[in-house]
Write an enzyme that holds these catalytic residues in place. Structure first.
Site, PDB file in Angstrom:
ATOM      1  N   CYS A 351       0.865  -1.345   0.497  1.00  0.00           N
ATOM      2  CA  CYS A 351       0.012   0.151  -0.159  1.00  0.00           C
ATOM      3  C   CYS A 351       0.729   1.180   0.066  1.00  0.00           C
ATOM      4  O   CYS A 351       0.343   2.369  -0.788  1.00  0.00           O
ATOM      5  CB  CYS A 351      -0.837  -0.155   1.189  1.00  0.00           C
ATOM      6  SG  CYS A 351      -1.374  -1.617   2.121  1.00  0.00           S
ATOM      7  N   ARG A 380       6.100 -11.426   5.885  1.00  0.00           N
ATOM      8  CA  ARG A 380       5.701 -10.810   7.315  1.00  0.00           C
ATOM      9  C   ARG A 380       6.509 -12.025   8.522  1.00  0.00           C
ATOM     10  O   ARG A 380       6.303 -12.785   8.058  1.00  0.00           O
ATOM     11  CB  ARG A 380       3.725 -11.541   7.426  1.00  0.00           C
ATOM     12  CG  ARG A 380       3.156  -9.566   5.928  1.00  0.00           C
ATOM     13  CD  ARG A 380       1.984 -10.025   6.194  1.00  0.00           C
ATOM     14  NE  ARG A 380       1.791  -9.118   4.491  1.00  0.00           N
ATOM     15  CZ  ARG A 380       0.394  -8.795   5.019  1.00  0.00           C
ATOM     16  NH1 ARG A 380      -0.479  -9.109   5.057  1.00  0.00           N
ATOM     17  NH2 ARG A 380      -0.160  -8.097   3.798  1.00  0.00           N
ATOM     18  N   GLN A 398       1.112 -11.105  -2.579  1.00  0.00           N
ATOM     19  CA  GLN A 398      -0.442 -10.331  -3.338  1.00  0.00           C
ATOM     20  C   GLN A 398      -0.849 -10.495  -4.598  1.00  0.00           C
ATOM     21  O   GLN A 398      -0.131  -9.461  -5.218  1.00  0.00           O
ATOM     22  CB  GLN A 398      -0.943  -9.238  -2.274  1.00  0.00           C
ATOM     23  CG  GLN A 398      -0.068  -9.522  -0.284  1.00  0.00           C
ATOM     24  CD  GLN A 398      -0.425  -8.323   0.220  1.00  0.00           C
ATOM     25  OE1 GLN A 398       0.475  -7.732  -0.019  1.00  0.00           O
ATOM     26  NE2 GLN A 398      -1.314  -9.060   1.123  1.00  0.00           N
ATOM     27  N   ASP A 400      -2.334  -7.849  -5.391  1.00  0.00           N
ATOM     28  CA  ASP A 400      -3.152  -6.792  -5.250  1.00  0.00           C
ATOM     29  C   ASP A 400      -3.024  -5.309  -5.435  1.00  0.00           C
ATOM     30  O   ASP A 400      -3.221  -4.906  -6.653  1.00  0.00           O
ATOM     31  CB  ASP A 400      -1.237  -6.646  -3.694  1.00  0.00           C
ATOM     32  CG  ASP A 400      -2.173  -4.970  -2.088  1.00  0.00           C
ATOM     33  OD1 ASP A 400      -3.698  -5.605  -2.517  1.00  0.00           O
ATOM     34  OD2 ASP A 400      -1.146  -4.736  -1.400  1.00  0.00           O
ATOM     35  N   HIS A 402      -4.637  -1.273  -5.427  1.00  0.00           N
ATOM     36  CA  HIS A 402      -4.870  -0.266  -4.405  1.00  0.00           C
ATOM     37  C   HIS A 402      -6.143   0.730  -5.840  1.00  0.00           C
ATOM     38  O   HIS A 402      -5.636   1.087  -6.466  1.00  0.00           O
ATOM     39  CB  HIS A 402      -4.256   0.975  -4.020  1.00  0.00           C
ATOM     40  CG  HIS A 402      -3.305  -0.149  -2.946  1.00  0.00           C
ATOM     41  ND1 HIS A 402      -2.457  -0.838  -2.924  1.00  0.00           N
ATOM     42  CD2 HIS A 402      -3.695  -0.227  -1.481  1.00  0.00           C
ATOM     43  CE1 HIS A 402      -2.126  -2.168  -1.799  1.00  0.00           C
ATOM     44  NE2 HIS A 402      -3.423  -1.419  -1.193  1.00  0.00           N
ATOM     45  N   LYS A 483     -14.122  -2.619   6.030  1.00  0.00           N
ATOM     46  CA  LYS A 483     -14.428  -3.742   5.129  1.00  0.00           C
ATOM     47  C   LYS A 483     -15.062  -4.872   5.051  1.00  0.00           C
ATOM     48  O   LYS A 483     -16.003  -4.971   5.975  1.00  0.00           O
ATOM     49  CB  LYS A 483     -12.866  -3.927   5.224  1.00  0.00           C
ATOM     50  CG  LYS A 483     -13.254  -4.799   6.958  1.00  0.00           C
ATOM     51  CD  LYS A 483     -11.047  -6.390   6.488  1.00  0.00           C
ATOM     52  CE  LYS A 483     -11.216  -6.532   8.055  1.00  0.00           C
ATOM     53  NZ  LYS A 483     -10.128  -7.844   7.567  1.00  0.00           N
ATOM     54  N   HIS A 529      -8.528  -0.648  -0.982  1.00  0.00           N
ATOM     55  CA  HIS A 529      -7.884  -1.691  -0.837  1.00  0.00           C
ATOM     56  C   HIS A 529      -8.227  -2.844  -1.309  1.00  0.00           C
ATOM     57  O   HIS A 529      -9.825  -2.842  -1.134  1.00  0.00           O
ATOM     58  CB  HIS A 529      -6.756  -2.435   0.511  1.00  0.00           C
ATOM     59  CG  HIS A 529      -6.502  -1.354   1.399  1.00  0.00           C
ATOM     60  ND1 HIS A 529      -5.026  -1.755   1.202  1.00  0.00           N
ATOM     61  CD2 HIS A 529      -6.799  -0.156   1.620  1.00  0.00           C
ATOM     62  CE1 HIS A 529      -4.488  -0.266   2.676  1.00  0.00           C
ATOM     63  NE2 HIS A 529      -5.812   0.460   3.215  1.00  0.00           N
TER      64      HIS A 529
HETATM   65 ZN   LIG Z   1      -3.184  -2.285   0.958  1.00  0.00          ZN
END
Ligand SMILES: [Zn+2]
Ligand SMILES: [Zn+2]
Length: 657
Positions: A351, A380, A398, A400, A402, A483, A529
């Site tokens: 992000c 992580r 991910q 991912d 945004h 979310k 996200h």
């Molecule tokens: Zn994010």
């Protein structure tokens, strides 16, 4: 004489005699309900069925088929197990025995460092059977801490819990055992067995019985590796024989499908110990499947109006100061690396870097919604004990995204995101979706209330629009925005949380993100996200278990294997391979060095969609014998026809929207 008034969940009021209990209430409603009842909710608190109700109480009956009801059954079964163990192993100390997902456990400390064997489980089970048959009542009592300490004089773990709670130092483990307050509640089954407990329990042991003890494991007292090592027995318990049988069957199926086992058997990937825990290497066959997943994902994102970006794996810590990760996510990050120009970290999330891309130059409302997409690899920290194959891993990629949009675009954007997410998941064979909507924690949030309300409403509206069954998790949102999490059900009925769509009112502030609106003024964009698979690693693990390794034809590492019956058919077999490969299929061949039967069996073990056998007739006629996975063998299929069929099958599998 009717002298107390009770309110039921439907709002109706009923009068009962003084001393009436939830059992009385359940019986007055119907015999089915009273048979299914295991506990009650009285004025918002879980209560035993046989406690006398106060006047004006709001009463709801908890039945064994509900999650709350199973919880009561499981915890009651844990008590019975502790009773059985203390009878069978005199001198055994017992610590805590909570209900957990699908079951329960209890931790014991056996005298002289003795340990349980698997044979002991059967003995304990049969002793539990006796206790259940005796239908002993669970009798609640309340004591002062002083009397409780006396009662548990020989149980050091129970004493420690009582002492901590009375000193106001209770942790979650303690709180699960006893409630706070002046008195300590206990439950007594017989004169010989009493346990510390806040309850509730079923009225008597005869109410339980559909259980199985599963395994023994070591567990540190309070999870502290410097403390004593206790023996933990895990079990499962259900409301009926059928529910127990179904669960045990599901466990058996899950074991057969374990992705770690299948990954080795099918030569897809491995976790070499030299790499360290929680890190995988992908072998060629696993990599083919992953690449197909990536290609498919990229193709869909391309069509879905996303812009692809790339960002590095590590960053100067300043970025994570700015994003707040070093403040609120440090435990999930790897330790810092001191480098020549500062302190660097592996990135735990993409992000902040996407925010840097947005902030790189002035943005206009005409560019919004801006959907950035990256297959972003993050690292992580997960404790070694929590690692689990691909499901819990330390480095992963991910899918991912945004999305930066205006407040007015938010609702449509969330709707199209959900549509996109479900459409992509359908292509991978999932069509049973449920969702959770996490709302604001009133004590911990950033951003103003109006925008929280608007975003939460947008998320709720879209779930309603798509008719997705969802639960609201009040106060469960992260501090930066509400979310929705999307869960899918797999082939054996397990639920996996995969996708997330989350509003974020924090990053745009911290990165001072702005766009120039149609009014020529500066505005703050909304940031969303969105992870779809979650991570490729975990999604691959879920797929592997969902399909039990038998990937659909479009993503199978090898789609068909050609087997010449004998030496004489090899030339024709090679032509079949050449043709299919030219059509873009993934084909291999195993020469006639081994017996045909053995070669067919091996191909089946590899779960290949098709085995193609060519013999004398086929050489003459330009045909093949088609042996499909899980289907009937068909002889003399013309090669052209098979090519067309295979194309049609793959196209149909990918045509899902
Ligand atoms: Zn994010
Ligand atoms: Zn209890």
């Amino acid at each position: 004489m009717a002298d107390i008034s009770i309110r039921l969940p439907d709002g109706s009021r009923h009068s009962f005699d003084q001393g009436a209990t939830a059992t009385t209430v359940a019986e007055s409603i119907g015999s089915r309900l009273s048979k299914a009842a295991v506990a009650a909710v009285v004025n918002g608190e879980e209560w035993d069925l046989n406690r006398p109700l106060p006047d004006e109480a709001a009463v709801a009956i908890i039945t064994g088929e509900s999650e709350e009801g199973r919880h009561v059954l499981r915890h009651s079964t844990a008590h019975v197990m502790a009773q059985a163990v203390t009878q069978l192993f005199p001198g055994a100390k017992f610590s805590i025995g909570p209900a957990i997902e699908n079951g329960f456990y209890y931790d014991f400390d056996l005298p002289d460092g003795k340990t349980f064997s698997d044979d002991d489980l059967a003995t304990i089970e049969s002793k539990m059977g006796e206790i259940i048959k005796a239908n002993q009542s669970f009798v609640r009592d309340e004591l002062s801490p002083k009397d409780a300490l006396k009662l548990f004089a020989n149980q050091p773990y129970k004493r420690e819990i009582i002492e901590r709670v009375s000193a106001g130092a209770a942790d979650n483990d303690d709180a699960a055992e006893i409630g706070g307050g002046e008195t300590i509640s206990i439950y007594r089954n017989t004169d010989d067995f009493v346990d510390l407990c806040k309850g509730p329990h079923v009225p008597s042991t005869g109410r339980i019985g559909h259980f199985k003890l599963q395994k023994v494991a070591g567990a540190y007292w309070r999870g502290n590796e410097k403390g004593p090592m206790l023996q933990r027995i895990y079990g499962t318990a259900w409301e009926s024989k059928a529910a127990l049988a179904e669960h045990l069957h599901r466990l058996e199926e899950a074991e057969k499908r374990d992705h770690r086992k299948l990954a080795t058997e099918l030569d897809l990937l491995s976790f070499p110990h030299e790499l360290g825990g929680g890190l995988a290497v992908w072998h060629p066959k696993g990599a083919i499947v992953r690449k197909l997943m990536e290609d498919y994902s990229r193709g869909r994102h391309d069509k879905g109006g996303y812009q692809f970006v790339f960002t590095p794996h590590l960053s100067n810590g300043n970025l994570f100061e700015k994003s707040g990760h070093l403040g609120f996510y440090k435990d999930g990050m790897y330790p810092p690396m001191e480098m020549d120009n500062g302190t660097y970290y592996m990135k735990p999330m993409n992000c902040p870097m996407h925010c840097l891309i947005f902030a790189a130059r002035q943005r206009s409302y005409r560019e919004l919604p801006m959907r950035l997409f990256e297959l972003g690899t993050v690292y992580r920290y997960e404790r070694a004990g929590t690692l689990h194959g691909l499901m819990r891993i330390r480095g992963f990629t991910q899918d991912d995204s945004h999305i930066y949009c205006t407040e007015d675009q938010m609702q449509d954007e969330i709707a199209s995101l959900l549509d996109f997410v479900m459409s992509v998941l359908r292509a991978f064979g999932f069509d049973d979706f449920t969702a959770n909507l996490s709302t604001k924690d009133p004590n911990k949030y950033v951003g103003d209330d109006a925008i929280w309300d608007k975003a939460t409403e947008a998320l709720r509206a879209v779930l309603v629009k798509y008719g997705l069954p969802f639960k609201i998790k009040e106060g469960d949102a992260a501090f930066y925005g509400p979310k929705i999490d999307i869960d899918v059900k797999d082939a054996i009925g397990r639920t996996w949380q995969l996708s997330t769509i989350q509003a974020d009112f924090n990053h745009p502030e911290r990165f001072d993100l702005e766009y120039i609106g149609a009014d020529n003024a500066r505005h703050r964009p909304i940031m969303l996200h969105r992870a779809l698979f979650g991570s490729f690693e975990r999604f691959f693990g879920v797929l592997l278990e969902h399909y039990a390794g038998a990937f659909p034809t479009w993503m199978a590492p090898v789609q068909a294997r050609v087997l010449p019956v004998a030496e004489a058919h090899q030339a024709h077999a090679a032509e079949v391979v050449e043709r299919l490969a030219a059509e873009g299929f993934r084909i291999d061949i195993v020469d006639a060095n081994d017996q045909l039967g053995k070669r067919i069996r091996n191909a089946k073990l590899e779960k290949l969609p098709y085995v193609l056998v060519v013999g004398d007739d086929d050489v003459a006629a330009g045909t093949l014998g088609v042996n499909p996975r899980g289907g009937e063998v068909e002889r003399g299929v013309p090669l052209d026809e098979f090519v067309n069929r295979l194309h049609a099958e793959v196209d149909a599998q990918l045509a899902v929207t």
